[in-house]
Design an enzyme around this catalytic site. Structure first.
Site, PDB file in Angstrom:
ATOM      1  N   HIS A 112       2.084   8.723  -5.393  1.00 48.39           N
ATOM      2  CA  HIS A 112       1.236   8.729  -4.081  1.00 48.39           C
ATOM      3  C   HIS A 112       1.839   9.810  -3.292  1.00 48.39           C
ATOM      4  CE1 HIS A 112       0.748   7.164   0.009  1.00 48.39           C
ATOM      5  NE2 HIS A 112       1.825   7.887   0.072  1.00 48.39           N
ATOM      6  N   GLU A 113       3.432  10.193  -4.176  1.00 49.58           N
ATOM      7  CA  GLU A 113       3.906  11.356  -3.117  1.00 49.58           C
ATOM      8  C   GLU A 113       3.174  12.872  -3.624  1.00 49.58           C
ATOM      9  OE1 GLU A 113       4.995  10.959  -0.520  1.00 49.58           O
ATOM     10  OE2 GLU A 113       5.768   8.975  -0.338  1.00 49.58           O
TER      11      GLU A 113
ATOM     12  N   HIS B 194      -0.178  13.681  -2.912  1.00 53.45           N
ATOM     13  CA  HIS B 194      -0.277  14.688  -1.262  1.00 53.45           C
ATOM     14  C   HIS B 194      -0.150  16.331  -1.423  1.00 53.45           C
ATOM     15  CE1 HIS B 194       0.103  11.735   1.480  1.00 53.45           C
ATOM     16  NE2 HIS B 194       0.738  11.425   1.536  1.00 53.45           N
TER      17      HIS B 194
ATOM     18  N   GLU C 243      -3.669   9.826   3.055  1.00 51.28           N
ATOM     19  CA  GLU C 243      -2.806   8.815   2.712  1.00 51.28           C
ATOM     20  C   GLU C 243      -3.470   7.676   1.768  1.00 51.28           C
ATOM     21  OE1 GLU C 243       0.271   8.068   2.572  1.00 51.28           O
ATOM     22  OE2 GLU C 243       0.601  10.351   4.391  1.00 51.28           O
TER      23      GLU C 243
ATOM     24  N   ASP D 290      -2.717   7.277  -1.926  1.00 47.80           N
ATOM     25  CA  ASP D 290      -2.613   5.653  -2.499  1.00 47.80           C
ATOM     26  C   ASP D 290      -3.666   5.270  -4.080  1.00 47.80           C
ATOM     27  OD1 ASP D 290      -0.780   4.624  -0.630  1.00 47.80           O
ATOM     28  OD2 ASP D 290      -2.491   3.847  -0.172  1.00 47.80           O
TER      29      ASP D 290
HETATM   30 ZN   LIG Z   1       1.999   9.048   1.903  1.00 46.48          ZN
END
Ligand SMILES: [Zn+2]
Length: 679
Positions: free
Chosen positions: A514-515, A518, A575, A579
């Site tokens: 997830h990070e 980003h 986000e 995900d």
């Molecule tokens: Zn996030």
């Protein structure tokens, strides 16, 4: 003033309210198949399948607004901090400097008798200063003083990376000054916004009545004044969705140009008042705010503006004043979150120490809970996830080789930080005096403000952290181009050394993915490997990307959060993209581990589930969640993250890998007809 704007965090936790009282550290609940509701078809509603029994058997504790694994873990961390702080408080004269500071701040906070005996007198010097203001220039001088000690009336001033030269820190001025958590509460009459505004009016009236000393006793109609001025500020604010686009925040200008935007802000005086270095340029995040509020500063009387500033100081100080102020503040928070009871005082005090002296308390926390082996295992997983994202990018059908090459450079440049900082913050200049709670809070805030201002026009300190070690969260920062995982999240159910790889890849593996994603979401993709706001995409690839994220935005815009309130697919886009991408590359990494395993152990079923199924179950477990309706509504307005149910179901229905793992069939709800796929 608080550090690190514009970073993408894993989740948003409200500032108020954690869980019920407990006395000893207990392990947080890890992964277990007992949470599964086998009466549900996983292909119909996977979240309900993975979490059904958890939901049935969980209650939101009275002093919580929501219940989810992050909060459970935060509770456990609070227990550990509690032990550390009680020991530090009791330590006596033999203590070292760190234990003196954290122990005495905690001790000041726990001494309710002293706080109650002082009452509003604790704040009297500040209120007297406001009473004495004679003109609007002196009002700005006072706002500068107030900003340095914590409260943030009217606007905000801070330092951050130059968007076009990330290695250099520059000054920023920005919109601000609201009591409610979003502009929509002031401007829209939908849902319960009117009730929340009424709660604010009641809160202001009650606190002014309590504090009826000096000039504030004459503040009849104070609540109307506060609401009127804050509504003007709200109108001038850029909304959250617009702020996600870096180009809307990119307005570097000279100091003279900034001053000229809103002459009634007397910014030149302000910069001198806060002792800022003589910078030539700064970024004005939202110039229209300063233009628009300039007129408000003209038309509102000095008395009204003083009432508003007085309010901002009272509101920020209320949690650290005597009981009636604490109660009034909590009642207001209740209207926003639905929380039934205030949390135990020791929890509020431990959270305060974490906020004010987080890297001092964090040192002790890390000594207690974070073994070096955890760091080594995390580093290995991060390496595996990076490899998977690299492969994923190289295999994309929609991206040209030119952009792929640039993406690989950016991925290779992503730094990672795990557990705790290499260099701890030095709090030796913070003066903590036992028995002076509000003074302690003000002096700790003053330390932080000075630290922030001292960074202006200096090189970026890439060793700095934006979260404290006990925090149950993680983040990606585009200017640092780094992913960060505090020790607080490296525990079950995210990371459990006793569990099989499948469950851990569905937990912390997915968080790492997830990070990383980003760095390539609708915000992150606009920054280059050095952290500069700079387009490295070909035009056609940029358009392809936008087309693909629109699919994600449309998908999530159809999800209902509470009552008839739907999610804002554009606010939550980064986000949701993270995900989806995180799940895909975490599963890829798990498949690599299975393929590389010669023993066959990794591909065995456990509890009757294949590794792929356990991956999805581990993912689901992390997001099992209950929220009170009030906080669910607040989150739709303020939170760039989707609720737990959609963080799970919204993702799996886009994944052919899920369809295969659970033998779902086309047409079932967890198999989207037009699945979205970005990364
Ligand atoms: Zn996030």
């Amino acid at each position: 003033m608080r550090l690190f704007r514009f970073m993408s965090v894993l989740l948003a936790l409200s500032a108020v309210g954690w869980s019920q009282t407990s006395t000893s550290a207990k392990p947080a609940a890890g992964f277990s198949i007992d949470t599964i509701d086998k009466s549900v078809d996983p292909c119909v509603d996977f979240y309900q399948y993975a979490c059904g029994n958890w939901i049935k058997n969980s209650e939101i504790p009275a002093d919580q607004s929501q219940w989810v694994s992050f909060v459970e873990l935060h509770e456990r961390n609070l227990d550990i901090e509690h032990g550390i702080l009680e020991k530090a408080e009791a330590g006596g004269p033999g203590r070292n400097a760190i234990d003196q500071k954290i122990g005495d701040l905690y001790g000041s906070c726990m001494d309710e008798k002293a706080v109650d005996a002082k009452g509003i007198r604790a704040l009297k010097p500040e209120l007297d200063r406001i009473d004495a203001i004679k003109d609007k220039q002196a009002l700005i001088d006072e706002i500068a003083h107030i900003h340095m000690t914590g409260p943030s009336p009217l606007f905000s001033f801070y330092s951050s990376s130059d968007m076009h030269n990330a290695d250099q820190v520059i000054a920023y001025i920005d919109q601000g000054g609201l009591t409610l958590p979003d502009r929509d509460y002031y401007l829209k009459d939908t849902g319960k916004n009117k009730d929340v505004r009424q709660a604010l009016v009641d809160y202001v009236s009650q606190v002014f009545a309590l504090a009826a000393t000096g000039q504030s006793a004459k503040d009849s109609g104070a609540a109307d004044t506060v609401l009127r001025i804050e509504t003007e500020l709200a109108k001038a604010e850029m909304d959250r969705t617009a702020r996600r686009d870096p180009k809307n925040r990119d307005h570097k200008m000279t100091r003279e140009e900034a001053v000229a935007l809103g002459p009634n802000f007397y910014l030149d005086r302000y910069f001198q008042d806060v002792n800022a270095p003589a910078f030539k340029d700064l970024n004005v995040t939202n110039p229209d705010f300063f233009k628009q509020i300039n007129g408000v500063l003209e038309s509102e009387s000095l008395d009204s503006l003083k009432t508003y500033v007085r309010w901002q100081v009272l509101h920020a100080s209320a949690p650290w004043l005597s009981q009636p102020y604490v109660d009034a503040n909590f009642k207001f928070q209740q209207a926003l979150t639905g929380q039934k009871e205030i949390q135990a005082r020791w929890k509020r005090c431990a959270n305060l120490v974490d906020r004010e002296l987080g890297e001092a308390l964090g040192q002790r926390y890390v000594e207690a809970v974070f073994p070096p082996e955890s760091k080594a295992r995390m580093l290995k997983m991060v390496g595996e996830l990076e490899k998977s994202l690299g492969e994923d990018i190289q295999n994309l059908s929609w991206m040209s080789d030119e952009t792929k090459k640039q993406a690989a450079v950016k991925l290779a440049a992503i730094h990672n930080k795990i557990g705790y900082p290499d260099v701890w913050r030095d709090y030796s200049s913070v003066d903590i005096k036992l028995g002076d709670l509000l003074g302690d809070v003000q002096r700790a805030n003053l330390f932080e403000s000075k630290r922030e201002i001292n960074k202006i026009d200096k090189p970026l300190d890439r060793k700095e952290w934006g979260m404290t070690p006990p925090t149950v969260n993680a983040y990606y920062s585009s200017s640092f181009n780094e992913i960060v995982f505090p020790a607080g999240i490296l525990q079950p159910p995210f990371f459990d050394p006793k569990m099989d790889d499948a469950v851990n890849f569905g937990g912390i593996g997915l968080v790492i993915g997830h990070e990383l994603t980003h760095g390539f979401d609708d915000q992150g993709r606009k920054f280059d490997p050095q952290g500069n706001f700079h387009d490295w995409w070909t035009k056609q690839d940029g358009e392809e990307f936008e087309k693909r994220v629109s699919c994600v935005a449309d998908e999530y815009s159809n999800f209902v959060a509470v009552d008839d309130l739907k999610l804002n697919g554009r606010l939550t886009l980064g986000e949701n993209t993270a995900d989806n991408g995180g799940a895909r590359i975490a599963l890829m990494a798990l498949e690599h581990v299975i393929a590389d395993d010669k023993s066959g152990k990794e591909s065995q079923k456990i509890d009757g589930y294949t590794p792929q199924q356990r991956f999805f179950l581990g993912f689901g477990r992390v997001w099992c969640e209950k929220r009170r309706p009030e906080v669910a509504r607040m989150r739709v307005l303020t939170d760039p993250h989707s609720p737990g149910k959609y963080r799970v179901d919204g993702v799996v229905q886009n994944m052919p890998e899920f369809e295969k793992a659970w033998s779902c069939k086309a047409g079932q709800p967890m198999v989207a007809e037009n699945a979205c796929h970005v990364w």
